[in-house]
Design a protein around this motif. Structure first.
Motif, mmCIF file in Angstrom:
data_model
loop_
_atom_site.group_PDB
_atom_site.id
_atom_site.type_symbol
_atom_site.label_atom_id
_atom_site.label_comp_id
_atom_site.label_asym_id
_atom_site.label_seq_id
_atom_site.Cartn_x
_atom_site.Cartn_y
_atom_site.Cartn_z
ATOM 1 N N ASP A 1 0.868 -1.178 0.000
ATOM 2 C CA ASP A 1 0.000 0.000 0.000
ATOM 3 C C ASP A 1 0.904 1.227 0.000
ATOM 4 N N LYS A 2 1.499 1.502 -1.162
ATOM 5 C CA LYS A 2 2.534 2.536 -1.257
ATOM 6 C C LYS A 2 1.959 3.923 -0.973
ATOM 7 N N SER A 3 2.734 4.697 -0.252
ATOM 8 C CA SER A 3 2.276 6.027 0.131
ATOM 9 C C SER A 3 2.214 6.949 -1.080
ATOM 10 N N GLU A 4 1.376 7.964 -0.963
ATOM 11 C CA GLU A 4 1.263 8.968 -2.034
ATOM 12 C C GLU A 4 2.610 9.648 -2.240
ATOM 13 N N ALA A 5 3.341 9.849 -1.126
ATOM 14 C CA ALA A 5 4.652 10.502 -1.222
ATOM 15 C C ALA A 5 5.633 9.664 -2.040
ATOM 16 N N LEU A 6 5.663 8.349 -1.787
ATOM 17 C CA LEU A 6 6.584 7.474 -2.526
ATOM 18 C C LEU A 6 6.254 7.496 -4.019
ATOM 19 N N LEU A 7 4.970 7.408 -4.362
ATOM 20 C CA LEU A 7 4.567 7.400 -5.769
ATOM 21 C C LEU A 7 4.899 8.738 -6.443
ATOM 22 N N ARG A 8 4.826 9.810 -5.660
ATOM 23 C CA ARG A 8 5.156 11.128 -6.211
ATOM 24 C C ARG A 8 6.667 11.278 -6.385
ATOM 25 N N TYR A 9 7.422 10.773 -5.401
ATOM 26 C CA TYR A 9 8.876 10.926 -5.449
ATOM 27 C C TYR A 9 9.544 9.985 -6.454
ATOM 28 N N ASN A 10 8.968 8.805 -6.665
ATOM 29 C CA ASN A 10 9.578 7.831 -7.579
ATOM 30 C C ASN A 10 8.518 7.295 -8.539
ATOM 31 N N PRO A 11 8.007 8.154 -9.425
ATOM 32 C CA PRO A 11 6.914 7.733 -10.310
ATOM 33 C C PRO A 11 7.333 6.717 -11.366
ATOM 34 N N VAL A 12 8.630 6.632 -11.663
ATOM 35 C CA VAL A 12 9.084 5.704 -12.708
ATOM 36 C C VAL A 12 9.073 4.267 -12.202
ATOM 37 N N HIS A 13 9.765 4.002 -11.070
ATOM 38 C CA HIS A 13 9.889 2.633 -10.564
ATOM 39 C C HIS A 13 8.928 2.320 -9.421
ATOM 40 N N LYS A 14 8.467 3.389 -8.731
ATOM 41 C CA LYS A 14 7.531 3.205 -7.604
ATOM 42 C C LYS A 14 8.111 2.249 -6.547
ATOM 43 N N LYS A 15 9.431 2.360 -6.329
ATOM 44 C CA LYS A 15 10.132 1.457 -5.412
ATOM 45 C C LYS A 15 10.939 2.250 -4.389
ATOM 46 N N VAL A 16 11.328 1.547 -3.321
ATOM 47 C CA VAL A 16 12.282 2.103 -2.363
ATOM 48 C C VAL A 16 13.658 1.522 -2.712
ATOM 49 N N PRO A 17 14.725 2.201 -2.297
ATOM 50 C CA PRO A 17 14.779 3.407 -1.472
ATOM 51 C C PRO A 17 14.650 4.686 -2.298
ATOM 52 N N VAL A 18 14.150 5.724 -1.629
ATOM 53 C CA VAL A 18 14.168 7.081 -2.176
ATOM 54 C C VAL A 18 14.722 7.992 -1.087
#
Length: 232
Positions: free
Chosen positions: A42-59
């Motif tokens: 359940d990825k956070s809105e922040a993660l999806l905004r910060y890493n829209p290409v891979h939608k993965k951690v780490p960021v």
């Protein structure tokens, strides 16, 4: 924590060894940071905004600016915070060697090891053979590139290459428990084995390594899910 303009936030998960690379880099450099635990189901809105290409951690988010991909982040950390131990050598040729072997570990050895976790039977046997081939290349390559012995960049402190090799081989006892296979063979790969064992004993590494039993559970979960998908 420094002022808001120097705020450092790392989005990751406790079990992500890619994320652990960045945590170690920050700790080696002595950089204060805030850790945000992400739920990858359940990825956070922040993660999806910060890493829209891979939608993965780490960021890593520094001054509100996101940087993705563990190796890119570590180079950014080293270039941005000049004080503290270097994570890459200053000499351009030595830096190129580090980048080459980090890429080999990240792309080839890690992929081969992931195949072992995801397969069974003959496919797994072929994957194990592939890992040993990559381990042989690594052993010979490190001996050739670092004839003086330890590839530790700072003599006894961790650099980029140390961090990457630890992230892939540091959990070798977990792999052995889950798969019944040990790739860290001191007779076949004495240099790599002694290198990894020295890294595991460093206080920062001990602090960063997730508990053994929790990692066993994660490996078992990923293996079971991969085998189910393959059988479906």
């Amino acid at each position: 924590m420094a002022g808001e303009e120097n705020r450092v936030v790392l989005h990751g998960t406790w079990a992500s060894l890619y994320g652990k690379r960045v945590e170690l880099a920050l700790k080696v450099k002595g950089i204060e940071y805030e850790f945000v635990e992400e739920d990858l189901t359940d990825k956070s809105e922040a993660l999806l905004r910060y890493n829209p290409v891979h939608k993965k951690v780490p960021v890593l988010v520094h001054n509100g600016k996101p940087i993705a991909e563990s190796l890119v982040i570590i180079e950014y950390i080293d270039e941005t915070w000049k004080e503290g131990p270097r994570l890459l050598p200053q000499d351009s040729y030595e830096r190129a060697k580090v980048r080459f072997w980090a890429g080999f570990l990240h792309q080839q050895l890690f992929e081969a090891m992931a195949s072992v976790i995801k397969t069974d039977g003959g496919a797994q046997e072929r994957a194990v053979k592939e890992v040993h081939e990559k381990m042989r290349v690594l052993e010979e390559g490190i001996n050739g590139s670092y004839p003086g012995g330890s590839p530790f960049i700072n003599g006894d402190g961790m650099g980029l290459l140390d961090i990457v090799v630890w992230s892939i081989l540091g959990a070798h006892k977990v792999q052995e428990e889950v798969l019944g296979i040990n790739f860290l063979d001191p007779e076949k790969y004495p240099t790599v084995t002694s290198w990894v064992k020295a890294l595991i004993e460093l206080p920062l590494v001990k602090e960063a390594m997730p508990p053994h039993e929790k990692l066993v559970g994660v490996f078992q979960f990923f293996r079971a899910r991969a085998l189910e998908s393959a059988a479906a």
